[in-house]
Design a protein around this motif. Structure first.
Motif, PDB file in Angstrom:
ATOM      1  N   ASN A 158      -6.765  -3.461  -3.470  1.00 59.75           N
ATOM      2  CA  ASN A 158      -6.070  -2.630  -2.522  1.00 59.75           C
ATOM      3  C   ASN A 158      -5.774  -3.085  -1.213  1.00 59.75           C
ATOM      4  OD1 ASN A 158      -5.868  -0.514  -4.447  1.00 59.75           O
ATOM      5  ND2 ASN A 158      -7.794   0.123  -4.247  1.00 59.75           N
ATOM      6  N   ASP A 159      -6.559  -4.186  -0.768  1.00 58.19           N
ATOM      7  CA  ASP A 159      -6.652  -4.874   0.623  1.00 58.19           C
ATOM      8  C   ASP A 159      -5.669  -5.939   0.562  1.00 58.19           C
ATOM      9  OD1 ASP A 159      -8.784  -2.991   1.326  1.00 58.19           O
ATOM     10  OD2 ASP A 159     -10.205  -4.579   0.947  1.00 58.19           O
TER      11      ASP A 159
ATOM     12  N   ASP B  67      -0.822  10.112   0.849  1.00 62.07           N
ATOM     13  CA  ASP B  67      -2.165   9.650   1.122  1.00 62.07           C
ATOM     14  C   ASP B  67      -2.803   8.999  -0.037  1.00 62.07           C
ATOM     15  OD1 ASP B  67      -4.901   8.896   1.964  1.00 62.07           O
ATOM     16  OD2 ASP B  67      -5.491  10.806   2.331  1.00 62.07           O
ATOM     17  N   PRO B  68      -3.101   7.913  -0.389  1.00 67.50           N
ATOM     18  CA  PRO B  68      -3.557   7.408  -1.755  1.00 67.50           C
ATOM     19  C   PRO B  68      -5.143   7.369  -1.789  1.00 67.50           C
ATOM     20  CG  PRO B  68      -2.881   5.517  -0.563  1.00 67.50           C
ATOM     21  CD  PRO B  68      -2.700   6.648   0.411  1.00 67.50           C
ATOM     22  N   SER B  69      -5.683   7.445  -0.571  1.00 72.55           N
ATOM     23  CA  SER B  69      -7.267   7.205  -0.329  1.00 72.55           C
ATOM     24  C   SER B  69      -8.125   7.960  -1.652  1.00 72.55           C
ATOM     25  CB  SER B  69      -7.845   7.573   1.021  1.00 72.55           C
ATOM     26  OG  SER B  69      -7.297   8.833   1.291  1.00 72.55           O
ATOM     27  N   PRO B  70      -7.729   8.986  -2.062  1.00 68.92           N
ATOM     28  CA  PRO B  70      -8.351   9.726  -3.012  1.00 68.92           C
ATOM     29  C   PRO B  70      -8.493   8.902  -4.291  1.00 68.92           C
ATOM     30  CG  PRO B  70      -7.064  11.377  -2.109  1.00 68.92           C
ATOM     31  CD  PRO B  70      -6.570  10.097  -1.610  1.00 68.92           C
ATOM     32  N   TYR B  71      -7.662   8.047  -4.464  1.00 68.38           N
ATOM     33  CA  TYR B  71      -7.360   7.225  -5.868  1.00 68.38           C
ATOM     34  C   TYR B  71      -8.010   5.936  -5.729  1.00 68.38           C
ATOM     35  CZ  TYR B  71      -4.379  11.156  -5.391  1.00 68.38           C
ATOM     36  OH  TYR B  71      -3.771  12.376  -5.343  1.00 68.38           O
TER      37      TYR B  71
ATOM     38  N   ASP C 222       2.448   4.608   0.969  1.00 69.54           N
ATOM     39  CA  ASP C 222       2.404   5.129   2.425  1.00 69.54           C
ATOM     40  C   ASP C 222       3.166   6.673   1.994  1.00 69.54           C
ATOM     41  OD1 ASP C 222       5.029   4.498   2.353  1.00 69.54           O
ATOM     42  OD2 ASP C 222       4.911   3.220   4.049  1.00 69.54           O
TER      43      ASP C 222
ATOM     44  N   GLN D 263      -4.328   2.153  -4.981  1.00 72.96           N
ATOM     45  CA  GLN D 263      -3.997   2.698  -3.706  1.00 72.96           C
ATOM     46  C   GLN D 263      -2.679   1.888  -3.563  1.00 72.96           C
ATOM     47  OE1 GLN D 263      -7.092   2.418  -0.881  1.00 72.96           O
ATOM     48  NE2 GLN D 263      -8.151   3.946  -2.039  1.00 72.96           N
TER      49      GLN D 263
ATOM     50  N   ARG E 290       0.881  -1.322   0.053  1.00 74.98           N
ATOM     51  CA  ARG E 290       0.110  -0.167   0.023  1.00 74.98           C
ATOM     52  C   ARG E 290       0.905   1.201  -0.019  1.00 74.98           C
ATOM     53  NH1 ARG E 290      -5.199   1.897   0.617  1.00 74.98           N
ATOM     54  NH2 ARG E 290      -5.303   3.806   1.760  1.00 74.98           N
TER      55      ARG E 290
ATOM     56  N   THR F  96      -6.907  -1.861  -9.476  1.00 75.54           N
ATOM     57  CA  THR F  96      -7.744  -1.449  -8.332  1.00 75.54           C
ATOM     58  C   THR F  96      -8.644  -2.307  -7.368  1.00 75.54           C
ATOM     59  OG1 THR F  96      -9.718  -1.105  -9.808  1.00 75.54           O
ATOM     60  CG2 THR F  96      -8.298   0.721  -9.498  1.00 75.54           C
TER      61      THR F  96
END
Length: 430
Positions: A230-231, A43-47, A40, A50, A38, A227
């Motif tokens: 991501n988890d 912050d990749p959360s807007p995309y 770091d 991630q 992931r 995409t």
């Protein structure tokens, strides 16, 4: 006129998502480790995407410094190198490139200030990460934090200059930027110069460090990056698997010394492999898509084989471009099948991108280094994350586990944006 001189790889250096060093890279690739995680760095959360396979934090001290040529003043060289050791003077790509170049140079037994030495490398984005950061600071901080070095540090052409300065190499210092095929094309360019006697020894390879907010956003908008994982980042890059959903953006520098075999042997250098042939074509089809017919992809591979004097049956391994995108993987496999015809089911191959992601313009160099080490060490690395092989990719892609094999020659395939196709044939050291 006799045959052209045999050009060999006599030194290798690497900075990869696994860290600095050739052996670190090979250890991880041999056992099928994933460098994807992931993001770091920001912050990749807007995309939508991630995950990536970025370089870790590196220092110039991560690579050995080669000896200094006796004709040079050690104090003057030390002054230059001390100035270049300041991290703020490098883009992330330049730093990785210099680290890998120093390791390759020392591995080959070459010295700082080696006469007749030059640098030819490939990159896609150059110091784009520094440029993007500086533009962001210009618009948000009102010019207060913009360095006067912003432009020279970030441009593609500076990469070979930084390496030339680090090695005190006063010969040719060129950067090719042809998209994903950049470092394969740099290798072909270097091969031609060495065979023509226009250089004695060349530091060649590729570097890219493009994991930035802008690049992740842009590739997400293009819908070409993964995409769905991501988890579970380590599973995101899955070339040839039926559930692949896009590539993982990678970073790294893969550098190697190219020179005539007689020159390398006279010095007692390790010979990893010979560069035997190179081919390059263009589909002239689309900005980002391959021509589904693959005519020019096939022609590039056949051109490399012909120039190497190799029949397809002499090839024992293919390092696939293998990006992990639905369309490209299937087209590439179909084209390789056409080249190898009835022999296709007997030639194994793998995608290093399953482990290090897609390092853009450094892709070809990553493939060359992986293949050279595979030839020298008698082991073919795997394609990881192949849970269910796509029927459209039905070749021996060495799923999940590598294989011991003595291979005489190998084909490295590279395909890129702008319809570009390149291939290199490597032969085992004699």
């Amino acid at each position: 006129m006799g045959p052209p001189p045999r050009i060999v790889i006599s030194g290798i250096g690497v900075a990869s998502p696994f860290g600095a060093g050739r052996e670190c890279f090979w250890d991880h690739v041999r056992r099928g480790a994933s460098g994807t995680r992931r993001i770091d760095e920001f912050d990749p959360s807007p995309y939508a995407c991630q995950v990536a396979a970025p370089l870790p934090a590196l220092s110039i001290e991560h690579a050995p410094r080669p000896d200094i040529h006796p004709d040079l003043d050690p104090r003057a060289v030390d002054d230059v190198l001390r100035d270049r050791a300041e991290a703020k003077r490098y883009s992330r790509a330049s730093l990785a490139g210099v680290i890998a170049a120093r390791e390759a140079w020392a591995d080959a037994g070459l010295r700082i200030g080696e006469p007749g030495a030059g640098v030819i490398i490939g990159t896609g984005g150059g110091g784009i990460e520094l440029g993007e950061k500086q533009y962001r600071e210009f618009f948000t901080d009102g010019q207060k934090r913009v360095t006067p070095y912003a432009i020279p540090i970030s441009i593609c052409g500076m990469l070979s200059s930084e390496i030339s300065m680090a090695l005190q190499a006063h010969g040719i210092s060129h950067v090719l930027s042809t998209g994903c095929t950049s470092s394969t094309d740099a290798t072909g360019y270097a091969l031609g110069l060495l065979r023509a006697g226009e250089a004695d020894v060349l530091l060649c390879g590729g570097v890219d460090a493009c994991v930035t907010p802008g690049m992740i956003f842009g590739f997400s908008r293009m819908r070409v990056v993964s995409t769905a994982f991501n988890d579970v980042p380590e599973q995101a890059s899955r070339p040839f698997d039926a559930t692949r959903d896009g590539f993982v953006l990678g970073e790294g520098a893969w550098m190697y010394v190219l020179e005539r075999e007689d020159r390398a042997r006279a010095r007692g250098a390790t010979i990893y492999a010979a560069v035997e042939g190179y081919g390059s074509t263009c589909d002239a089809y689309h900005r980002v898509q391959m021509d589904p017919e693959g005519v020019q992809i096939v022609r590039a591979m056949r051109m490399a084989l012909d120039r190497a004097g190799r029949a397809p049956e002499s090839i024992g391994y293919v390092n696939f471009h293998g990006t992990s995108t639905q369309l490209n993987d299937a087209i590439e496999i179909r084209c390789v099948r056409e080249v190898f015809d009835g022999y296709a089911d007997r030639v194994p191959g793998s995608s290093t991108k399953s482990m290090v992601g897609h390092p853009q313009g450094a892709s070809g160099a990553c493939g060359v280094v992986t293949t050279a080490l595979a030839l020298q060490r008698g082991f073919l690395p795997p394609t990881i994350n192949v849970r269910s092989l796509d029927p459209a990719c039905d070749m021996d892609v060495l799923p999940n586990e590598g294989r011991a094999a003595e291979v005489e020659a190998a084909l490295c395939n590279c395909l890129g944006f702008g319809s570009k196709n390149s291939a290199v044939v490597l032969g085992r050291a004699s």
